[in-house]
Design a protein around this motif. Structure first.
Motif, mmCIF file in Angstrom:
data_model
loop_
_atom_site.group_PDB
_atom_site.id
_atom_site.type_symbol
_atom_site.label_atom_id
_atom_site.label_comp_id
_atom_site.label_asym_id
_atom_site.label_seq_id
_atom_site.Cartn_x
_atom_site.Cartn_y
_atom_site.Cartn_z
ATOM 1 N N THR A 91 0.825 -1.204 0.000
ATOM 2 C CA THR A 91 0.000 0.000 0.000
ATOM 3 C C THR A 91 0.861 1.255 0.000
ATOM 4 O OG1 THR A 91 -1.692 -1.199 1.235
ATOM 5 C CG2 THR A 91 -1.867 1.195 1.186
ATOM 6 N N THR A 92 1.902 1.283 0.824
ATOM 7 C CA THR A 92 2.779 2.452 0.892
ATOM 8 C C THR A 92 3.516 2.660 -0.421
ATOM 9 O OG1 THR A 92 3.077 2.079 3.261
ATOM 10 C CG2 THR A 92 4.671 3.507 2.172
ATOM 11 N N VAL A 93 4.020 1.577 -1.005
ATOM 12 C CA VAL A 93 4.751 1.688 -2.271
ATOM 13 C C VAL A 93 3.846 2.232 -3.367
ATOM 14 C CG1 VAL A 93 5.937 0.371 -4.069
ATOM 15 C CG2 VAL A 93 6.359 -0.144 -1.662
ATOM 16 N N GLN A 94 2.621 1.721 -3.457
ATOM 17 C CA GLN A 94 1.692 2.210 -4.471
ATOM 18 C C GLN A 94 1.319 3.665 -4.233
ATOM 19 O OE1 GLN A 94 -1.594 -0.541 -4.404
ATOM 20 N NE2 GLN A 94 -0.533 -2.073 -5.628
ATOM 21 N N ALA A 95 1.159 4.058 -2.972
ATOM 22 C CA ALA A 95 0.799 5.444 -2.664
ATOM 23 C C ALA A 95 1.913 6.400 -3.085
ATOM 24 C CB ALA A 95 0.506 5.590 -1.170
ATOM 25 N N PHE A 105 -11.373 11.297 -2.843
ATOM 26 C CA PHE A 105 -9.923 11.496 -2.985
ATOM 27 C C PHE A 105 -9.257 11.647 -1.618
ATOM 28 C CE2 PHE A 105 -6.367 14.501 -3.201
ATOM 29 C CZ PHE A 105 -5.512 13.823 -4.053
ATOM 30 N N PHE A 106 -9.846 12.525 -0.780
ATOM 31 C CA PHE A 106 -9.263 12.725 0.549
ATOM 32 C C PHE A 106 -9.493 11.508 1.441
ATOM 33 C CE2 PHE A 106 -9.623 17.220 -0.781
ATOM 34 C CZ PHE A 106 -8.294 17.585 -0.583
ATOM 35 N N GLY A 107 -10.563 10.758 1.172
ATOM 36 C CA GLY A 107 -10.742 9.494 1.886
ATOM 37 C C GLY A 107 -9.630 8.518 1.561
ATOM 38 N N GLY A 108 -9.219 8.485 0.281
ATOM 39 C CA GLY A 108 -8.087 7.651 -0.105
ATOM 40 C C GLY A 108 -6.796 8.108 0.553
ATOM 41 N N MET A 109 -6.591 9.436 0.640
ATOM 42 C CA MET A 109 -5.411 9.947 1.323
ATOM 43 C C MET A 109 -5.426 9.556 2.798
ATOM 44 S SD MET A 109 -3.609 11.381 -0.987
ATOM 45 C CE MET A 109 -2.434 12.271 0.041
ATOM 46 N N MET A 110 -6.604 9.581 3.420
ATOM 47 C CA MET A 110 -6.718 9.188 4.824
ATOM 48 C C MET A 110 -6.313 7.722 5.002
ATOM 49 S SD MET A 110 -10.133 8.679 7.094
ATOM 50 C CE MET A 110 -10.465 7.213 6.123
ATOM 51 N N ILE A 111 -6.733 6.870 4.064
ATOM 52 C CA ILE A 111 -6.367 5.451 4.149
ATOM 53 C C ILE A 111 -4.858 5.282 4.013
ATOM 54 C CG2 ILE A 111 -6.595 3.212 3.013
ATOM 55 C CD1 ILE A 111 -9.440 4.042 2.232
ATOM 56 N N TYR A 112 -4.240 6.060 3.111
ATOM 57 C CA TYR A 112 -2.804 5.940 2.904
ATOM 58 C C TYR A 112 -2.015 6.400 4.130
ATOM 59 C CZ TYR A 112 -3.325 4.864 -2.052
ATOM 60 O OH TYR A 112 -3.625 4.251 -3.241
ATOM 61 N N PHE A 113 -2.487 7.478 4.784
ATOM 62 C CA PHE A 113 -1.739 8.024 5.909
ATOM 63 C C PHE A 113 -2.084 7.326 7.228
ATOM 64 C CE2 PHE A 113 -1.532 11.804 3.009
ATOM 65 C CZ PHE A 113 -0.147 11.796 2.866
ATOM 66 N N ASP A 114 -3.368 7.080 7.493
ATOM 67 C CA ASP A 114 -3.772 6.413 8.741
ATOM 68 C C ASP A 114 -3.518 4.914 8.689
ATOM 69 O OD1 ASP A 114 -4.522 8.849 9.654
ATOM 70 O OD2 ASP A 114 -6.673 8.559 9.327
ATOM 71 N N ARG A 115 -3.609 4.336 7.513
ATOM 72 C CA ARG A 115 -3.346 2.917 7.260
ATOM 73 C C ARG A 115 -4.155 1.997 8.167
ATOM 74 N NH1 ARG A 115 2.989 2.073 7.079
ATOM 75 N NH2 ARG A 115 2.299 0.045 6.334
ATOM 76 N N PRO A 116 -5.495 2.140 8.181
ATOM 77 C CA PRO A 116 -6.301 1.162 8.932
ATOM 78 C C PRO A 116 -6.247 -0.218 8.301
ATOM 79 C CG PRO A 116 -7.715 2.570 7.603
ATOM 80 C CD PRO A 116 -6.331 3.133 7.485
ATOM 81 N N PHE A 117 -5.909 -0.286 7.023
ATOM 82 C CA PHE A 117 -5.718 -1.561 6.337
ATOM 83 C C PHE A 117 -4.832 -1.317 5.132
ATOM 84 C CE2 PHE A 117 -9.756 0.303 4.956
ATOM 85 C CZ PHE A 117 -9.543 0.449 3.597
ATOM 86 N N LYS A 118 -4.344 -2.408 4.559
ATOM 87 C CA LYS A 118 -3.493 -2.328 3.376
ATOM 88 C C LYS A 118 -3.906 -3.419 2.402
ATOM 89 C CE LYS A 118 0.192 -5.035 5.582
ATOM 90 N NZ LYS A 118 -0.005 -6.271 4.804
ATOM 91 N N VAL A 119 -3.326 -3.397 1.223
ATOM 92 C CA VAL A 119 -3.645 -4.395 0.211
ATOM 93 C C VAL A 119 -3.278 -5.779 0.746
ATOM 94 C CG1 VAL A 119 -3.092 -5.230 -2.095
ATOM 95 C CG2 VAL A 119 -3.340 -2.777 -1.683
ATOM 96 N N VAL A 133 -8.726 -6.977 0.752
ATOM 97 C CA VAL A 133 -8.470 -5.745 0.000
ATOM 98 C C VAL A 133 -7.581 -6.070 -1.187
ATOM 99 C CG1 VAL A 133 -7.526 -3.412 0.097
ATOM 100 C CG2 VAL A 133 -8.689 -4.364 2.094
ATOM 101 N N GLU A 134 -8.080 -5.758 -2.394
ATOM 102 C CA GLU A 134 -7.308 -6.014 -3.607
ATOM 103 C C GLU A 134 -6.584 -4.775 -4.105
ATOM 104 O OE1 GLU A 134 -9.506 -7.698 -6.813
ATOM 105 O OE2 GLU A 134 -9.278 -9.755 -6.066
ATOM 106 N N ARG A 135 -7.225 -3.614 -3.986
ATOM 107 C CA ARG A 135 -6.624 -2.397 -4.517
ATOM 108 C C ARG A 135 -7.197 -1.186 -3.799
ATOM 109 N NH1 ARG A 135 -7.917 1.371 -8.492
ATOM 110 N NH2 ARG A 135 -6.126 2.339 -9.504
ATOM 111 N N ILE A 136 -6.338 -0.219 -3.509
ATOM 112 C CA ILE A 136 -6.764 1.045 -2.909
ATOM 113 C C ILE A 136 -6.481 2.137 -3.933
ATOM 114 C CG2 ILE A 136 -6.484 2.633 -0.971
ATOM 115 C CD1 ILE A 136 -5.414 0.302 0.658
#
Length: 368
Positions: A131-135, A185-199, A214-217
């Motif tokens: 998830t981090t690498v893709q972000a 868009f900002f919801g996606g940013m929240m997932i990337y920064f807060d990281r409640p889950f990852k791919v 989770v297959e893709r964020i």
């Protein structure tokens, strides 16, 4: 060049001055340059394959096709200038702008290919967070695309200060018109920064009927594959309003069982409890450092209930059930080894004992 042409015969000088001859020379020069580039690329490919440093391989691969395109397209713009200038009879100032756009496009293309190569290479290592690498890759691609677009606009003579001023007002209008898109868009940013889950994580929500892997964020939505293999497309803004449970991040899995023993085996319960507890404490797949309870827990209608409460070391769902099966079979074996057995639902009917003598029936003759 013109002075050299004066020393040549008029027929040859006229031929060299014609646009078709210039285009032919440029095409031949492009072919020679492309062949040289292919030879140089082959040599470089051999050299970088011998190094242990992988970034040179990624950079060289990113340069291959864009440089070949530049070798053919740059001379093509010059040839186009010769052709159009011969027909129009005037200088074409926009060709210089076209060349600048070509260079910018090639630069952005090389950068995109390099980012994609680095992303694929990093994701091959299993210890990297996907998830981090893709972000990071998405942010890098977006950054260079924006820089390239602004440079192209400036090449066309657009004022960036005026464009930014217009963007402030236009951004407000666009924000009101596309608030759902921006919230995703900002919801996606929240997932990337807060990281409640990852791919790859297994998630579920008690608030919604959402459960799966989770297959893709993405920037707008997250793709979740349910356990019956159906995809669920969830807008990212949804995750800011619901509770998300991430079972993939559990440290242990729990075994919580109530086991019934027959009432006639009541005298053996204490020893059975002690043996089951000793078995769990020495079981290789049970985490004895976590809460471990084995106790006589109460009187049920048909059995004496034993509480078995413990945690496995594994969090893998399949492996957990294998461990649980082994634990339950061990418990059953311990119970049977004491001559006891598992209780099953029963009902006891109690009949009153029959009276010794029957009461004398009262008849009219006996009353006389």
């Amino acid at each position: 060049m013109n002075e050299l042409l004066t020393y040549l015969p008029p027929s040859i000088a006229n031929m060299l001055n014609s646009w078709d001859t210039n285009v032919l020379f440029i095409t031949i020069a492009s072919l020679v340059a492309w062949i040289i580039w292919r030879v140089v690329y082959g040599r470089l490919e051999i050299l970088v394959s011998k190094t242990q440093f992988h970034w040179d391989d990624l950079t060289l691969t990113a340069l291959k096709t864009p440089v070949s395109t530049l070798i053919w397209c740059w001379p093509a713009t010059i040839s186009l200038g010769f052709i159009l200038q011969d027909y129009m009879g005037s200088k074409l100032n926009w060709l210089s702008t076209l060349k600048l756009i070509l260079v910018i496009g090639i630069f952005v293309w090389i950068t995109m290919r390099l980012i994609n190569n680095i992303e694929e290479y990093v994701l091959e290592n299993q210890n990297r967070d996907e998830t981090t690498v893709q972000a990071v890759a998405k942010v890098a691609r977006l950054f260079f695309i924006v820089i390239g677009a602004l440079t192209v606009m400036q090449a066309f003579g657009l004022s960036l200060s005026g464009l930014l001023t217009f963007g402030g007002v236009g951004g407000l209008i666009v924000g009101l018109a596309a608030k759902d898109l921006l919230s995703n868009f900002f919801g996606g940013m929240m997932i990337y920064f807060d990281r409640p889950f990852k791919v790859g994580d297994w998630i579920r929500s008690p608030d919604r009927q959402i459960e799966g892997t989770v297959e893709r964020i993405g920037w707008r939505m997250t793709i979740i594959r349910t356990f019956d293999k159906r995809p669920i497309y969830v807008p990212n803004s949804v995750f800011s309003n619901i509770v998300v449970e991430n079972p993939s991040r559990m440290l242990n899995r729990r075994i919580n069982e109530n086991i019934g023993i027959r009432y006639q085996d009541g005298a053996k319960v204490e020893q059975i409890v002690a043996d089951i507890k000793a078995m769990l404490e020495n079981h290789q797949d049970i985490d004895a450092k976590q809460t471990l309870i084995v106790n006589f827990n109460g009187f049920a209608p048909s059995s004496l209930t034993l509480l078995v409460y413990t945690f496995t070391k594994t969090v893998n769902w399949i492996r957990y059930h294998e461990v649980k099966q082994d634990v339950l079979l061990e418990i059953y074996s311990i119970i049977r080894s004491h001559g006891a057995d598992i209780a099953f639902p029963t009902q006891t009917i109690q009949l009153e004992p029959q009276k010794a003598g029957e009461e004398e029936l009262l008849t009219p003759s006996s009353l006389a």
